[in-house]
Design a protein around this motif. Structure first.
Motif, PDB file in Angstrom:
ATOM      1  N   MET A   1       0.842  -1.168   0.000  1.00  0.00           N
ATOM      2  CA  MET A   1       0.000   0.000   0.000  1.00  0.00           C
ATOM      3  C   MET A   1       0.890   1.234   0.000  1.00  0.00           C
ATOM      4  O   MET A   1       1.849   1.310   0.758  1.00  0.00           O
ATOM      5  N   LYS A   2       0.567   2.171  -0.849  1.00  0.00           N
ATOM      6  CA  LYS A   2       1.311   3.419  -0.865  1.00  0.00           C
ATOM      7  C   LYS A   2       0.860   4.297   0.291  1.00  0.00           C
ATOM      8  O   LYS A   2      -0.325   4.374   0.602  1.00  0.00           O
ATOM      9  N   ILE A   3       1.833   4.935   0.924  1.00  0.00           N
ATOM     10  CA  ILE A   3       1.542   5.894   1.993  1.00  0.00           C
ATOM     11  C   ILE A   3       1.706   7.272   1.360  1.00  0.00           C
ATOM     12  O   ILE A   3       2.820   7.787   1.257  1.00  0.00           O
ATOM     13  N   GLU A   4       0.602   7.824   0.919  1.00  0.00           N
ATOM     14  CA  GLU A   4       0.653   9.049   0.130  1.00  0.00           C
ATOM     15  C   GLU A   4       0.494  10.291   0.999  1.00  0.00           C
ATOM     16  O   GLU A   4       0.087  10.223   2.156  1.00  0.00           O
ATOM     17  N   ASN A   5       0.845  11.423   0.398  1.00  0.00           N
ATOM     18  CA  ASN A   5       0.721  12.731   1.033  1.00  0.00           C
ATOM     19  C   ASN A   5       1.566  12.869   2.303  1.00  0.00           C
ATOM     20  O   ASN A   5       1.146  13.503   3.272  1.00  0.00           O
ATOM     21  N   THR A   6       2.744  12.271   2.280  1.00  0.00           N
ATOM     22  CA  THR A   6       3.654  12.405   3.422  1.00  0.00           C
ATOM     23  C   THR A   6       4.500  13.661   3.319  1.00  0.00           C
ATOM     24  O   THR A   6       5.099  14.077   4.298  1.00  0.00           O
ATOM     25  N   GLY A   7       4.589  14.216   2.113  1.00  0.00           N
ATOM     26  CA  GLY A   7       5.412  15.396   1.908  1.00  0.00           C
ATOM     27  C   GLY A   7       6.848  15.078   1.552  1.00  0.00           C
ATOM     28  O   GLY A   7       7.643  15.982   1.301  1.00  0.00           O
ATOM     29  N   ILE A   8       7.207  13.791   1.532  1.00  0.00           N
ATOM     30  CA  ILE A   8       8.589  13.447   1.172  1.00  0.00           C
ATOM     31  C   ILE A   8       8.695  12.872  -0.235  1.00  0.00           C
ATOM     32  O   ILE A   8       9.796  12.758  -0.765  1.00  0.00           O
ATOM     33  N   GLU A   9       7.560  12.528  -0.845  1.00  0.00           N
ATOM     34  CA  GLU A   9       7.595  11.997  -2.203  1.00  0.00           C
ATOM     35  C   GLU A   9       8.250  13.020  -3.123  1.00  0.00           C
ATOM     36  O   GLU A   9       7.884  14.192  -3.118  1.00  0.00           O
ATOM     37  N   GLY A  10       9.231  12.589  -3.855  1.00  0.00           N
ATOM     38  CA  GLY A  10       9.894  13.467  -4.801  1.00  0.00           C
ATOM     39  C   GLY A  10      10.977  14.340  -4.202  1.00  0.00           C
ATOM     40  O   GLY A  10      11.609  15.113  -4.915  1.00  0.00           O
ATOM     41  N   ALA A  11      11.215  14.240  -2.906  1.00  0.00           N
ATOM     42  CA  ALA A  11      12.272  15.039  -2.269  1.00  0.00           C
ATOM     43  C   ALA A  11      13.619  14.679  -2.884  1.00  0.00           C
ATOM     44  O   ALA A  11      13.897  13.514  -3.175  1.00  0.00           O
ATOM     45  N   ILE A  12      14.444  15.682  -3.075  1.00  0.00           N
ATOM     46  CA  ILE A  12      15.787  15.478  -3.607  1.00  0.00           C
ATOM     47  C   ILE A  12      16.765  15.855  -2.504  1.00  0.00           C
ATOM     48  O   ILE A  12      16.728  16.973  -1.976  1.00  0.00           O
ATOM     49  N   VAL A  13      17.620  14.887  -2.148  1.00  0.00           N
ATOM     50  CA  VAL A  13      18.531  15.064  -1.022  1.00  0.00           C
ATOM     51  C   VAL A  13      19.790  14.244  -1.250  1.00  0.00           C
ATOM     52  O   VAL A  13      19.745  13.186  -1.889  1.00  0.00           O
ATOM     53  N   ASP A  14      20.911  14.714  -0.742  1.00  0.00           N
ATOM     54  CA  ASP A  14      22.161  13.952  -0.839  1.00  0.00           C
ATOM     55  C   ASP A  14      22.039  12.654  -0.044  1.00  0.00           C
ATOM     56  O   ASP A  14      21.331  12.593   0.967  1.00  0.00           O
ATOM     57  N   LEU A  15      22.753  11.629  -0.480  1.00  0.00           N
ATOM     58  CA  LEU A  15      22.673  10.309   0.141  1.00  0.00           C
ATOM     59  C   LEU A  15      23.073  10.310   1.613  1.00  0.00           C
ATOM     60  O   LEU A  15      22.391   9.710   2.438  1.00  0.00           O
ATOM     61  N   LYS A  16      24.158  10.963   1.961  1.00  0.00           N
ATOM     62  CA  LYS A  16      24.633  10.899   3.350  1.00  0.00           C
ATOM     63  C   LYS A  16      23.618  11.461   4.342  1.00  0.00           C
ATOM     64  O   LYS A  16      23.325  10.812   5.352  1.00  0.00           O
ATOM     65  N   PRO A  17      23.032  12.645   4.096  1.00  0.00           N
ATOM     66  CA  PRO A  17      21.988  13.101   5.020  1.00  0.00           C
ATOM     67  C   PRO A  17      20.751  12.191   5.013  1.00  0.00           C
ATOM     68  O   PRO A  17      20.129  11.984   6.050  1.00  0.00           O
ATOM     69  N   LEU A  18      20.412  11.635   3.850  1.00  0.00           N
ATOM     70  CA  LEU A  18      19.286  10.708   3.773  1.00  0.00           C
ATOM     71  C   LEU A  18      19.548   9.478   4.630  1.00  0.00           C
ATOM     72  O   LEU A  18      18.694   9.057   5.410  1.00  0.00           O
ATOM     73  N   ASP A  19      20.737   8.914   4.507  1.00  0.00           N
ATOM     74  CA  ASP A  19      21.118   7.771   5.359  1.00  0.00           C
ATOM     75  C   ASP A  19      21.013   8.124   6.835  1.00  0.00           C
ATOM     76  O   ASP A  19      20.493   7.351   7.644  1.00  0.00           O
ATOM     77  N   HIS A  20      21.505   9.312   7.191  1.00  0.00           N
ATOM     78  CA  HIS A  20      21.492   9.742   8.593  1.00  0.00           C
ATOM     79  C   HIS A  20      20.062   9.878   9.119  1.00  0.00           C
ATOM     80  O   HIS A  20      19.731   9.352  10.186  1.00  0.00           O
TER      81      HIS A  20
END
Length: 121
Positions: A1-20
């Motif tokens: 099931m998709k969890i929609e309208n979270t506000g993070i869909e399509g976010a563009i971020v560097d890998l290291k902060p994303l991992d953190h």
């Protein structure tokens, strides 16, 4: 099931902060490596026999290399899945999820969004 309208869909971020951010939220990045994709999982145990729930976030590299750690990632729509032992995980909309699990996933992504907003490009 998709969890929609979270506000993070399509976010563009560097890998290291994303991992953190994902690690701080207790998500685990899949052990395998890939040059272009990442998958983070959050495991929720269940009292149901042979059932485990997974909250999953995936992303893919717009540039750079995941293996080298220099990727710029685009985050996809989060998923909620149900693992049926020994068959595997089902993410279909026809699955029934307890409201407590859906609420937990939604709340997790609210806190993830707040942190990711600090790093969005």
């Amino acid at each position: 099931m998709k969890i929609e309208n979270t506000g993070i869909e399509g976010a563009i971020v560097d890998l290291k902060p994303l991992d953190h951010v994902m690690s701080q939220a207790s998500f685990v990045r899949a052990g395998q490596w890939d040059y272009e994709r990442v998958t983070y999982d959050y495991k929720i145990g269940s009292a149901e026999k042979n059932i485990t729930y997974y909250i999953r976030l995936q992303g893919y590299a717009l540039e750079g290399d995941v293996d080298k750690g220099d990727a710029v990632m685009k985050v996809m729509t989060p998923l909620l899945g149900k693992h049926y032992y020994p068959h595997g995980i089902e993410y279909g909309e026809q699955e029934n999820f307890p409201q407590s699990v859906v609420d937990r996933a939604t709340n997790l992504f609210k806190s993830v969004k707040d942190e990711l907003d600090k790093y969005k490009k």
